[in-house]
Structure formats: structure tokens, C-alpha cells
Design a protein around this motif. Structure first.
Motif, PDB file in Angstrom:
ATOM      1  N   GLY A   1       0.846  -1.183   0.000  1.00 21.23           N
ATOM      2  CA  GLY A   1       0.000   0.000   0.000  1.00 21.23           C
ATOM      3  C   GLY A   1       0.881   1.232   0.000  1.00 21.23           C
ATOM      4  O   GLY A   1       1.933   1.254  -0.643  1.00 21.23           O
ATOM      5  N   THR A   2       0.456   2.243   0.753  1.00 20.02           N
ATOM      6  CA  THR A   2       1.237   3.477   0.841  1.00 20.02           C
ATOM      7  C   THR A   2       1.430   3.851   2.307  1.00 20.02           C
ATOM      8  O   THR A   2       0.694   3.406   3.181  1.00 20.02           O
ATOM      9  CB  THR A   2       0.533   4.646   0.127  1.00 20.02           C
ATOM     10  N   THR A   3       2.430   4.687   2.539  1.00 24.20           N
ATOM     11  CA  THR A   3       2.608   5.264   3.864  1.00 24.20           C
ATOM     12  C   THR A   3       1.645   6.440   3.985  1.00 24.20           C
ATOM     13  O   THR A   3       1.066   6.886   2.978  1.00 24.20           O
ATOM     14  CB  THR A   3       4.059   5.764   4.052  1.00 24.20           C
ATOM     15  N   PRO A   4       1.466   6.985   5.186  1.00 27.53           N
ATOM     16  CA  PRO A   4       0.606   8.166   5.311  1.00 27.53           C
ATOM     17  C   PRO A   4       1.127   9.367   4.516  1.00 27.53           C
ATOM     18  O   PRO A   4       0.388  10.306   4.248  1.00 27.53           O
ATOM     19  CB  PRO A   4       0.633   8.466   6.810  1.00 27.53           C
ATOM     20  N   TRP A   5       2.390   9.316   4.104  1.00 30.04           N
ATOM     21  CA  TRP A   5       2.996  10.398   3.337  1.00 30.04           C
ATOM     22  C   TRP A   5       2.959  10.139   1.846  1.00 30.04           C
ATOM     23  O   TRP A   5       3.555  10.866   1.063  1.00 30.04           O
ATOM     24  CB  TRP A   5       4.423  10.641   3.834  1.00 30.04           C
ATOM     25  N   GLY A   6       2.261   9.063   1.442  1.00 29.06           N
ATOM     26  CA  GLY A   6       2.052   8.777   0.033  1.00 29.06           C
ATOM     27  C   GLY A   6       3.126   7.947  -0.647  1.00 29.06           C
ATOM     28  O   GLY A   6       3.066   7.724  -1.853  1.00 29.06           O
ATOM     29  N   HIS A   7       4.087   7.428   0.087  1.00 25.13           N
ATOM     30  CA  HIS A   7       5.151   6.610  -0.499  1.00 25.13           C
ATOM     31  C   HIS A   7       4.703   5.151  -0.577  1.00 25.13           C
ATOM     32  O   HIS A   7       4.131   4.625   0.377  1.00 25.13           O
ATOM     33  CB  HIS A   7       6.429   6.697   0.337  1.00 25.13           C
ATOM     34  N   PRO A   8       4.976   4.473  -1.704  1.00 27.55           N
ATOM     35  CA  PRO A   8       4.617   3.050  -1.792  1.00 27.55           C
ATOM     36  C   PRO A   8       5.449   2.228  -0.811  1.00 27.55           C
ATOM     37  O   PRO A   8       6.622   2.515  -0.576  1.00 27.55           O
ATOM     38  CB  PRO A   8       4.938   2.674  -3.240  1.00 27.55           C
TER      39      PRO A   8
ATOM     40  N   ASN B   1      -4.458  12.108   9.661  1.00 33.54           N
ATOM     41  CA  ASN B   1      -4.800  11.516  10.961  1.00 33.54           C
ATOM     42  C   ASN B   1      -3.921  10.311  11.269  1.00 33.54           C
ATOM     43  O   ASN B   1      -3.485  10.123  12.405  1.00 33.54           O
ATOM     44  CB  ASN B   1      -6.267  11.112  11.011  1.00 33.54           C
ATOM     45  N   VAL B   2      -3.658   9.487  10.265  1.00 30.20           N
ATOM     46  CA  VAL B   2      -2.788   8.320  10.450  1.00 30.20           C
ATOM     47  C   VAL B   2      -1.379   8.784  10.825  1.00 30.20           C
ATOM     48  O   VAL B   2      -0.780   8.273  11.765  1.00 30.20           O
ATOM     49  CB  VAL B   2      -2.767   7.426   9.189  1.00 30.20           C
ATOM     50  N   ALA B   3      -0.870   9.782  10.112  1.00 36.08           N
ATOM     51  CA  ALA B   3       0.476  10.299  10.386  1.00 36.08           C
ATOM     52  C   ALA B   3       0.563  10.851  11.812  1.00 36.08           C
ATOM     53  O   ALA B   3       1.564  10.648  12.501  1.00 36.08           O
ATOM     54  CB  ALA B   3       0.840  11.377   9.372  1.00 36.08           C
ATOM     55  N   ARG B   4      -0.487  11.501  12.268  1.00 41.60           N
ATOM     56  CA  ARG B   4      -0.508  12.067  13.621  1.00 41.60           C
ATOM     57  C   ARG B   4      -0.493  10.971  14.678  1.00 41.60           C
ATOM     58  O   ARG B   4       0.186  11.091  15.704  1.00 41.60           O
ATOM     59  CB  ARG B   4      -1.751  12.959  13.786  1.00 41.60           C
ATOM     60  N   LEU B   5      -1.199   9.886  14.450  1.00 42.15           N
ATOM     61  CA  LEU B   5      -1.320   8.820  15.445  1.00 42.15           C
ATOM     62  C   LEU B   5      -0.188   7.799  15.413  1.00 42.15           C
ATOM     63  O   LEU B   5       0.097   7.157  16.422  1.00 42.15           O
ATOM     64  CB  LEU B   5      -2.648   8.078  15.261  1.00 42.15           C
ATOM     65  N   CYS B   6       0.458   7.624  14.268  1.00 39.01           N
ATOM     66  CA  CYS B   6       1.378   6.491  14.125  1.00 39.01           C
ATOM     67  C   CYS B   6       2.706   6.668  14.842  1.00 39.01           C
ATOM     68  O   CYS B   6       3.364   5.667  15.144  1.00 39.01           O
ATOM     69  CB  CYS B   6       1.601   6.151  12.666  1.00 39.01           C
ATOM     70  N   GLY B   7       3.114   7.884  15.151  1.00 37.50           N
ATOM     71  CA  GLY B   7       4.379   8.076  15.858  1.00 37.50           C
ATOM     72  C   GLY B   7       5.510   7.391  15.136  1.00 37.50           C
ATOM     73  O   GLY B   7       5.750   7.620  13.962  1.00 37.50           O
ATOM     74  N   GLY B   8       6.218   6.496  15.819  1.00 37.12           N
ATOM     75  CA  GLY B   8       7.347   5.793  15.223  1.00 37.12           C
ATOM     76  C   GLY B   8       7.006   4.443  14.640  1.00 37.12           C
ATOM     77  O   GLY B   8       7.894   3.672  14.305  1.00 37.12           O
TER      78      GLY B   8
END
Length: 172
Positions: A46-53, A111-118
Motif C-alpha cells: 500500500g502506501t505510507t501516510p505520506w504517500g510513499h509506496p 490523521n494516520v500520520a498524527r497517530l502512528c508516531g514511530g
């Protein structure tokens, strides 16, 4: 005693003709795990919350914990907190942990980027479908060496997940 019946079939009348339910055990496959075939391990992509595959091949020589979470799930918050700070997580360090959310069309990447932390995160509707997950919080523990799902289920707490990991891997 064998007798002729219409249609030239032979019938053994010495066998009890009492009606018993047929034995269908050989026709019914009872899954050991929920949601999918136990031996099927799917690649997660899929993709990361930042749009990278991003993609994870889960049939390598390690264990992988997939944790299916949603940003709108109240019951997921404890797990978001735990997996967002992997340095303090009680999950064994040799276990690759990947948080899986719905794809960007159903989850807001911000929202995913905010919650996922590390945490390692993949946004993927295919992963939810491939593993038969209908709602979070849900986990799937994959044994990469055996290429099989070792454990899975709904998990409302980190203790439930760590208990399942310990039981599946035989950890002390």
C-alpha cells in the motif's frame, strides 16, 4: 441377504436401515483461524501516510505482527499509543510490527500520520480484504519461516496481543 431391486441394483438388507445423519466431516473444513485460509499468507502492500509506496513480503525468516487499526475507532486508541512509541512497547524486539489502516480513500492520511508516531504503517484496503478483517482493532501474527498465520483475533488491549504472541511462539 442380497436382493434385487428395481433398476438392477443389489442391496444388502442385513445392514441396518435405521436413518442416521450422514457423516459429513470429510466435506467440512473447519478453519483453525478466523477470516481466511490458515495457510495463506499475503504480501502486504500500500502506501505510507505520506504517500510513499511500501510493501512487506511476509514469507521471510522472521515473525510479523500486523495490527489493523482505524483512526476513528475509540477502542484502537490504546494500541495507537503503544505502537506509536515502539521503544517502550512490550512487543518482542525481534518481531516486525506493522500497523495496517484502510487506504487513503477511507482513512485520512494526516490523521494516520498524527497517530502512528514511530510505528511502521501501511495504508491498504487490500490487506484488510486479503486477511478477512472487517473492523479493528484486529491482529494477525505471521510466522514467516512456516509462511503461515500463527494467531489472529480481535484485540482490545496490548496484553491480549502479547499473550497471543507468547502462546503462538512458545515464548517464556
Amino acid at each position: 441377504v442380497l436382493r434385487r431391486c428395481p433398476g438392477d441394483r443389489l442391496v444388502d438388507r442385513s445392514v441396518s436401515t435405521a436413518r442416521r445423519p450422514p457423516d459429513l466431516r470429510h466435506l467440512i473444513q473447519v478453519p483453525k483461524l478466523l477470516g481466511h485460509q490458515p495457510s495463506l499468507v499475503h504480501r502486504v502492500h500500500g502506501t505510507t501516510p505520506w504517500g510513499h509506496p511500501v510493501a512487506y513480503a511476509l514469507t521471510d525468516d522472521r515473525w510479523t505482527l500486523l495490527v489493523f487499526l482505524s483512526t476513528s475507532c475509540d477502542g484502537c486508541q490504546e494500541l495507537w499509543d503503544a505502537f506509536g512509541a515502539p521503544e517502550t512497547s512490550p512487543i518482542p524486539r525481534d518481531l516486525r510490527t506493522v500497523v495496517v489502516t484502510r487506504g487513503p480513500a477511507l482513512e485520512a492520511p494526516d490523521n494516520v500520520a498524527r497517530l502512528c508516531g514511530g510505528a511502521s504503517v501501511v495504508m491498504s484496503d487490500d490487506a484488510w480484504s486479503d486477511y478477512g478483517v472487517h473492523a479493528g482493532p484486529f491482529f494477525v501474527l505471521v510466522d514467516g519461516v512456516a509462511a503461515q498465520v500463527a494467531s489472529e483475533g480481535v484485540a482490545w488491549s496490548l496484553e491480549q496481543i502479547t499473550g497471543a504472541i507468547t502462546a503462538a511462539r512458545g515464548d517464556e
